[in-house]
Design an enzyme around this catalytic site. Structure first.
Site, PDB file in Angstrom:
ATOM      1  N   GLY A  57       0.760  -1.158   0.106  1.00  0.00           N
ATOM      2  CA  GLY A  57       0.099   0.064  -0.172  1.00  0.00           C
ATOM      3  C   GLY A  57       0.758   1.313  -0.135  1.00  0.00           C
ATOM      4  CB  SER A  58       0.342   4.498  -1.501  1.00  0.00           C
ATOM      5  OG  SER A  58       0.594   4.127  -2.882  1.00  0.00           O
ATOM      6  CG  HIS A  60       3.625   1.944   4.340  1.00  0.00           C
ATOM      7  ND1 HIS A  60       3.243   2.282   5.365  1.00  0.00           N
ATOM      8  CD2 HIS A  60       2.724   1.013   3.427  1.00  0.00           C
ATOM      9  CE1 HIS A  60       1.892   1.553   5.666  1.00  0.00           C
ATOM     10  NE2 HIS A  60       1.689   0.938   4.563  1.00  0.00           N
ATOM     11  CG  HIS A 224      -1.526  -0.667   7.509  1.00  0.00           C
ATOM     12  ND1 HIS A 224      -0.572  -1.790   7.939  1.00  0.00           N
ATOM     13  CD2 HIS A 224      -1.240  -0.162   6.453  1.00  0.00           C
ATOM     14  CE1 HIS A 224       0.159  -2.074   6.686  1.00  0.00           C
ATOM     15  NE2 HIS A 224      -0.253  -1.186   5.907  1.00  0.00           N
ATOM     16  CG  ASP A 416      14.644  36.311  21.360  1.00  0.00           C
ATOM     17  OD1 ASP A 416      14.571  37.528  20.620  1.00  0.00           O
ATOM     18  OD2 ASP A 416      15.226  35.528  20.578  1.00  0.00           O
ATOM     19  CB  SER A 462      21.573  40.353  20.292  1.00  0.00           C
ATOM     20  OG  SER A 462      20.928  39.273  20.983  1.00  0.00           O
ATOM     21  CB  THR A 516      20.458  47.562  14.226  1.00  0.00           C
ATOM     22  OG1 THR A 516      21.731  48.350  13.834  1.00  0.00           O
ATOM     23  CG2 THR A 516      19.815  47.099  12.827  1.00  0.00           C
TER      24      THR A 516
END
Length: 590
Positions: A57-58, A60, A224, A416, A462, A516
């Site tokens: 089967g497809s 996989h 499956h 951050d 930074s 900046t």
């Protein structure tokens, strides 16, 4: 579970995916009507070679079409997602799409639909006068003997090891009988178990109702969406321990498919079921290896990791162990040699050559770590008490400013910047607290020690900018070492800072006006060089920071952030603001 897909038509998806194999491997062709990927008749091929036909089967991928190519399989026949191809498709593949003069091995995984359809095609090939053998791979131990009954073990990740060796054995000129015998020998020394955190969603289908609860894993899960032996709440360490026990416990009669003695050698395969990130998969490999060595005294001679047999985007992995035994076929045909043999199948991703493994050395590498703080002493001097006072004042101002920097960066960036600056400031402060008075008066040495701290604790853009700047600052100070003691006057600092700014410009295009931290740094350095007045320089940095409020970002993450009408004229660049706070703290302490 993930229910979003780029395709809505599963049939179209399968056809395009199979056709793509011929785009990435020009030695292959595609029979769209029968969904067969096969080696082109005009591609180079060894004479007197047995043809290997696989499939299933497809869903996989890269199995099974990804294993067609020189050195592996000759054809693969695909069904729809999680469904076997028909016997007629397989018959076409085994009779019409591969050479049959030296026989054909038909080798799917051990699932009922595959076994019936590939088996029927085998009989049709035999009826057509073609010497044909059939073998279905079954390596799973997640479901024991009692439950699997007459059906036998399912074929999962470890089956790809067998498929690879079978292809290499055929390429080496083995007969069909030898290859068929090898399948039995190898499968009897192969065990695999899978585990997943979630079921998968099939394109074009509804959402399954039996999801796996958060915090649990399905141990022994199939490819499956089939259930395994049980579900458990377990972290990775516990999960791996449970999986290995099911594979290697000699006392578990229901699952003891292989035995072992201390001299046995093994190959380890860690297979991604499709949805595990490469980062996590690598961590899983490390944990499996650690437990194998510690708890079972197994040190695999080959360790292979990657995506080999998937369950669409399954959030899980499988562990396979192959016990190496003598094939009896002579030089070039041992299990290891067959695994290491080259192939041109795009699904096989084990690039390490035999000679590299043969040169494997397990003793730890001696790590040589240069220490900037231990470089040649300099004569540029500064009283450590002054460093502690002035630098500490700047650091404390940065730490105090973190909430405001974070607020600014949350609006115009990714939030951050403040935390990163605070982390760096606290680490440098800890250095000053712990090293004083042993810090000494060698200023270059002090700056180098600060560089090491920054490089270790400050990440992102930074962090890199500050590290480059401080490395250049140390260089700029050392350049003023005349061999005799030189006090670090404002003039010495000004020249070193100018050197640092120039060095920094080699690695970033940022200039004043780009919004900046350079909008604070350059005015400070220029004013200090011109006036030798730290307070005037700090005021210039503050003015430069203020000017960033009206600037449009041309560098950094702010470039990608919309809603400028809400913050232009109100919010300064967070990096510039954080730096100007530091410089203001320095100036106030001088």
């Amino acid at each position: 579970m993930q229910t979003k897909h780029f395709f809505s038509d599963p049939n179209h998806l399968v056809q395009t995916a199979l056709h793509s194999i011929t785009l990435t491997n020009p030695s292959l062709a595609y029979d769209a009507e029968n969904k067969i990927v096969f080696r082109r008749p005009d591609a180079p091929r060894k004479k007197n070679k047995v043809s290997i036909v696989t499939g299933g089967g497809s869903g996989h991928e890269p199995a099974f079409a990804g294993y067609v190519g020189q050195g592996l399989c000759d054809a693969s026949v695909a069904g729809t997602i999680f469904a076997s191809p028909s016997a007629e498709q397989i018959r076409r593949g085994a009779i019409d799409r591969v050479p049959t003069d030296n026989g054909v091995l038909i080798i799917p995984m051990n699932y009922t639909g595959d076994k019936l359809n590939f088996g029927m095609a085998t009989e049709k090939a035999r009826a057509a006068g073609i010497k044909t053998e059939f073998y279905s791979i079954g390596d799973d131990v997640g479901v024991g003997r009692e439950k699997s009954g007459k059906v036998g073990r399912r074929g999962i990740g470890g089956g790809i090891l067998l498929l690879k060796m079978v292809g290499a054995l055929a390429e080496a000129g083995a007969s069909l009988d030898e290859i068929y015998s090898f399948c039995h020998l190898t499968n009897n020394n192969l065990v695999t178990i899978g585990s997943s955190l979630e079921h998968v969603h099939v394109v074009g289908r509804g959402v399954p109702e039996d999801g796996i609860p958060h915090g649990q894993a399905e141990i022994g899960m199939g490819i499956h969406n089939e259930p395994g032996s049980h579900r458990a709440k377990a972290d990775l360490v516990e999960l791996v321990s449970t999986m290995l026990l099911k594979m290697l416990d000699h006392n578990d009669a229901d699952r003891t498919y292989i035995t072992r003695v201390p001299e046995d050698k093994f190959v380890l395969l860690i297979n991604n079921l499709g949805g595990v990130s490469p980062l996590e998969l690598s961590g899983i490999v490390d944990e499996v290896y650690r437990q194998l060595e510690r708890d079972y005294q197994i040190k695999p001679v080959r360790i292979i990791q990657g995506t080999f047999l998937t369950s669409l985007n399954g959030l899980g992995f499988s562990i396979s162990l192959l016990k190496l035994v003598d094939t009896g076929y002579g030089a070039g045909k041992s299990m290891l040699e067959l695994l290491d043999a080259p192939s041109e199948a795009i699904g096989w991703s084990a690039p390490i050559k035999t000679e590299t493994w043969d040169k494997r050395i397990d003793t730890p590498v001696e790590l040589k770590n240069s220490n900037l703080a231990e470089n040649k002493p300099s004569s540029v001097k500064l009283d450590p008490a002054v460093v502690q006072k002035v630098l500490g004042a700047g650091l404390q101002r940065v730490i105090k400013a973190e909430p405001e920097v974070t607020r600014y960066d949350t609006i115009v960036g990714d939030g951050d910047c403040g935390v990163g600056l605070k982390r760096g400031a606290e680490a440098i402060q800890a250095l000053l607290d712990n090293a004083s008075p042993a810090l000494g008066d060698d200023l270059v040495n002090t700056v180098n020690r600060i560089v090491t701290v920054v490089e270790n604790v400050m990440d992102g853009t930074s962090g890199a900018i500050y590290a480059i700047f401080l490395n250049a600052l140390a260089h700029g100070l050392r350049d003023q070492d005349q061999g005799s003691a030189v006090q670090a006057t404002t003039e010495v600092w000004a020249k070193a800072l100018k050197h640092s700014v120039t060095a920094l410009s080699r690695y970033t295009p940022a200039k004043p006006g780009d919004r900046t931290l350079v909008d604070a740094l350059v005015p400070f350095a220029d004013t200090l060089l011109e006036t030798r007045d730290v307070r005037a320089a700090a005021a210039a940095a503050q003015k430069g920071t203020e000017s960033t409020k009206s600037m449009k970002a041309s560098l950094g993450r702010s470039v990608y952030v919309g809603g400028e009408e809400e913050w232009v004229g109100k919010i300064p660049d967070p990096g510039a603001y954080g730096l100007s706070e530091f410089l203001t703290g320095l100036a106030e302490a001088v």
